[in-house]
Design a protein around this motif. Structure first.
Motif, mmCIF file in Angstrom:
data_model
loop_
_atom_site.group_PDB
_atom_site.id
_atom_site.type_symbol
_atom_site.label_atom_id
_atom_site.label_comp_id
_atom_site.label_asym_id
_atom_site.label_seq_id
_atom_site.Cartn_x
_atom_site.Cartn_y
_atom_site.Cartn_z
ATOM 1 N N ASP A 1 0.872 -1.189 0.000
ATOM 2 C CA ASP A 1 0.000 0.000 0.000
ATOM 3 C C ASP A 1 0.899 1.226 0.000
ATOM 4 O O ASP A 1 1.338 1.697 1.063
ATOM 5 N N PRO A 2 1.229 1.757 -1.158
ATOM 6 C CA PRO A 2 2.219 2.848 -1.234
ATOM 7 C C PRO A 2 1.778 4.126 -0.505
ATOM 8 O O PRO A 2 2.614 4.850 0.033
ATOM 9 N N PHE A 3 0.462 4.400 -0.468
ATOM 10 C CA PHE A 3 0.016 5.635 0.176
ATOM 11 C C PHE A 3 0.270 5.573 1.686
ATOM 12 O O PHE A 3 0.857 6.481 2.263
ATOM 13 N N VAL A 4 -0.179 4.489 2.332
ATOM 14 C CA VAL A 4 0.024 4.351 3.773
ATOM 15 C C VAL A 4 1.506 4.253 4.085
ATOM 16 O O VAL A 4 1.991 4.824 5.065
ATOM 17 N N ARG A 5 2.238 3.519 3.248
ATOM 18 C CA ARG A 5 3.676 3.383 3.483
ATOM 19 C C ARG A 5 4.378 4.735 3.387
ATOM 20 O O ARG A 5 5.302 5.028 4.148
ATOM 21 N N ASN A 6 3.937 5.572 2.472
ATOM 22 C CA ASN A 6 4.514 6.911 2.341
ATOM 23 C C ASN A 6 4.248 7.741 3.593
ATOM 24 O O ASN A 6 5.127 8.469 4.074
ATOM 25 N N ARG A 7 3.035 7.617 4.154
ATOM 26 C CA ARG A 7 2.710 8.343 5.381
ATOM 27 C C ARG A 7 3.540 7.816 6.562
ATOM 28 O O ARG A 7 3.994 8.586 7.410
ATOM 29 N N VAL A 8 3.767 6.513 6.598
ATOM 30 C CA VAL A 8 4.597 5.945 7.660
ATOM 31 C C VAL A 8 6.027 6.458 7.530
ATOM 32 O O VAL A 8 6.661 6.820 8.539
ATOM 33 N N ASP A 9 6.547 6.497 6.317
ATOM 34 C CA ASP A 9 7.906 7.006 6.111
ATOM 35 C C ASP A 9 8.009 8.468 6.529
ATOM 36 O O ASP A 9 9.035 8.882 7.105
ATOM 37 N N GLN A 10 6.971 9.257 6.227
ATOM 38 C CA GLN A 10 6.979 10.660 6.658
ATOM 39 C C GLN A 10 6.946 10.775 8.178
ATOM 40 O O GLN A 10 7.602 11.644 8.760
ATOM 41 N N MET A 11 6.180 9.896 8.819
ATOM 42 C CA MET A 11 6.118 9.900 10.281
ATOM 43 C C MET A 11 7.482 9.535 10.875
ATOM 44 O O MET A 11 7.942 10.169 11.838
ATOM 45 N N ILE A 12 8.136 8.533 10.306
ATOM 46 C CA ILE A 12 9.450 8.127 10.811
ATOM 47 C C ILE A 12 10.483 9.216 10.549
ATOM 48 O O ILE A 12 11.378 9.450 11.369
ATOM 49 N N GLN A 13 10.352 9.902 9.431
ATOM 50 C CA GLN A 13 11.268 11.008 9.148
ATOM 51 C C GLN A 13 11.106 12.132 10.172
ATOM 52 O O GLN A 13 12.073 12.811 10.518
ATOM 53 N N ARG A 14 9.883 12.297 10.669
ATOM 54 C CA ARG A 14 9.627 13.336 11.675
ATOM 55 C C ARG A 14 10.106 12.898 13.055
ATOM 56 O O ARG A 14 10.535 13.734 13.855
ATOM 57 N N PHE A 15 10.025 11.591 13.333
ATOM 58 C CA PHE A 15 10.470 11.059 14.627
ATOM 59 C C PHE A 15 11.470 9.924 14.383
ATOM 60 O O PHE A 15 11.167 8.747 14.626
#
Length: 577
Positions: A260-274
């Motif tokens: 699921d590229p959309f959710v995975r992209n949001r997870v990557d953005q979250m990890i980039q923030r934290f």
């Protein structure tokens, strides 16, 4: 709520003010320029002391520096306004004061000061607070979320204002634009002045008291012992909550499929923030983390916002605990050094220092604090008296008005600067002690989060205009550039009279409450003790039972912390050899 915008309005200026014409008198802007530069440097240093200019967003630092500089600037601008206005109205042969500036410049300065602060308070700061609090991903989504948060709150104000407008038109006979605008302005002025009077009344008592008991080392140390247990408990609770959220993010990063590229992209953005959640220390070895069956964007946004709050609370509680330890260690050193015959300051936590510190800390500083406290108490009495009697015009018995008139043009500038600075100190320090469920705190040594810094910046700007208006009333000066811009406020009728007639009496309520510690006594009767209440606000600290147990537990925690630091220093010394 963390997203709450500022609550209290500030006074609005009179409609269509007319600039004051310049009379071509010689002007001297040297004092204004030097003072402005000094106050700007002071504002930058103060914001840097509480916030972190290197790590926090640049736009937060810029707004906070401007928002703190303007409330400090009034202590320079208003005295210059008063002295220049008195000279311009002087009849006969009057000597030009060294600080004289033109009325045209003052009018522009007040206009810039007010409207810049107004925009910061009602537009930029609420938007920035919502922006730094949101858990959304990406600049566009965060801006959209910030706008939605502010629209929800301002829609409440619009709805209340609409029904209030209907009442004014059909129930009170305010059927013209001028009457309605004047009434709204009066309400804003009345509320702003009320807040200033409450903060000022509290500060006029709290500031001298804080200075008076500053030299009571044993009492202050006992208060820290009493606070230590709760501070340590809060620190541990915030750490556990932070670890739980970090483990959740770590598990999400490991289990979220890339199908699921959309959710995975949001997870990557979250990890980039934290990014710290990728540490293996936050791995879920016990399989205790339970995730929803479907990871959605809304869930990730909420999780990110929870992590923002948890990170702030963790950093805040840890900073408060460390500050308490450092202060307790220092007070312990003072007590243990009182009987030193070599008159040198010994400590197990830092190298031996010169004898000058021993003489200052143990002999000179307590006397100095008591002397300054007595002086500040006398100034507080003068201001309190002036607040109560400034409406008496014949004869004038306001001590501030009499003092300004007796000092002459040049010395009146310095007197106005000193008294206004002291009033600002009382108001602002009282504001800094306000805590809404401990959501907003100013913590020194760069430990104040962006949301708290913005909140206090907004309220500093709100206190500025009513504080100036109040001081002008005390000084008996009603023709300056500030009054020309703000106008003579027609205040709200109340119980058959005007707010201006009865509101000075309100200052006695917070002053008497602070003097007799009414709030602390009521909480003590109910068995409630504020763990972060400073010793200077609770003179009846001595007490049996639970408080004694808190002191014993806190003393043990602080002594344990001291031993840990000593052991750590010994290990470091051995490693360096």
């Amino acid at each position: 709520m963390e997203d709450d915008p500022p609550l209290s309005p500030s006074p609005l200026p009179s409609p269509a003010p007319t600039p004051i014409e310049d009379n071509n008198e010689p002007n001297n802007y040297a004092l204004l320029i030097i003072g402005t530069i000094t106050l700007f440097i002071l504002s930058v240093a103060t914001v840097s002391r509480y916030g972190n200019l290197r790590s926090q967003p640049w736009y937060v630092s810029t707004v906070c520096i401007i928002g703190w500089c303007f409330p400090f600037w009034i202590v320079l601008l208003l005295p210059l306004d008063i002295s220049s206005t008195v000279y311009d109205q002087c009849e006969g042969d009057c000597k030009t004061p060294f600080s004289h500036v033109s009325q045209a410049f003052l009018y522009v300065a007040w206009r810039t000061l007010y409207w810049t602060s107004f925009c910061l308070t009602w537009v930029m700061i609420p938007m920035m607070q919502a922006y730094v609090n949101t858990g959304d991903f990406g600049f566009t989504q965060r801006i959209k979320s910030a706008i939605q948060v502010n629209l929800r709150f301002y829609s409440i104000y619009v709805a209340i204002g609409f029904f209030g407008l209907l009442y004014l038109i059909f129930g009170s006979g305010y059927n013209t634009r001028e009457k309605i605008q004047g009434y709204v302005m009066a309400m804003a002025n009345s509320w702003g002045l009320f807040l200033v009077i409450v903060f000022l009344g509290y500060g006029l008592v709290a500031v001298p008291r804080r200075l008076w008991i500053a030299g009571n080392t044993k009492r202050h140390l006992r208060q820290l012992y009493g606070n230590a247990s709760k501070a340590k408990e809060d620190c541990m609770d915030s750490e556990l909550e932070f670890i739980e959220l970090a483990k959740t993010m770590h598990v999400i990063e490991e289990r979220t499929a890339r199908s699921d590229p959309f959710v995975r992209n949001r997870v990557d953005q979250m990890i980039q923030r934290f990014p710290f959640v990728l540490d293996q220390d936050y791995g879920d070895r016990e399989n205790s983390i339970r995730l929803p069956q479907t990871i959605t964007e809304e869930y990730l946004v909420k999780l990110s916002k929870d992590m923002i709050i948890a990170s702030r609370l963790r950093d805040r509680k840890l900073a408060l605990w460390k500050n308490l330890l450092n202060e307790a260690f220092y007070l312990q050193d003072i007590i243990s050094n009182k009987s030193n015959t070599d008159h040198r300051f010994h400590s197990t936590l830092r190298p031996l220092v010169e004898s000058t510190q021993w003489w200052w800390v143990l002999r000179i500083e307590p006397i100095f604090h008591r002397g300054v406290a007595v002086f500040c108490a006398l100034v507080s009495i003068c201001i309190l008296w002036s607040e109560l009697v400034f409406n008496v015009k014949n004869p004038v018995i306001s001590l501030i008005a009499i003092g300004l008139k007796a000092c002459g043009l040049n010395y009146a500038t310095f007197m106005a600067f000193f008294t206004l600075t002291y009033m600002c100190l009382c108001v602002y320090t009282s504001l800094f002690k306000v805590r809404f469920f401990n959501l907003y705190l100013l913590i020194p040594n760069h430990h104040t989060d962006e949301n708290s810094l913005l909140w206090f910046t907004g309220y500093l700007c709100k206190m500025m205009a009513p504080l100036c208006y109040n001081y002008i009333n005390l000084a008996g000066n009603s023709n300056g550039a500030e009054k020309s811009f703000m106008g003579h406020a027609d205040l709200v009728p109340f119980l058959g009279t005007t707010f201006i007639d009865w509101f000075p009496v309100v200052i006695l309520v917070p002053a008497i409450s602070a003097y007799f510690n009414v709030g602390g006594r009521c909480l003590s009767i109910c068995g409630v003790k504020d763990p972060y209440d400073n010793d200077d606000e609770n003179p009846d600290f001595e007490g049996p039972g639970a408080i004694s147990a808190d002191i014993a537990d806190g003393k043990a925690l602080i002594n344990e912390g001291r031993k840990d630091i000593i052991k750590s220093n010994i290990v470091k010394a051995n490693d360096s050899m």
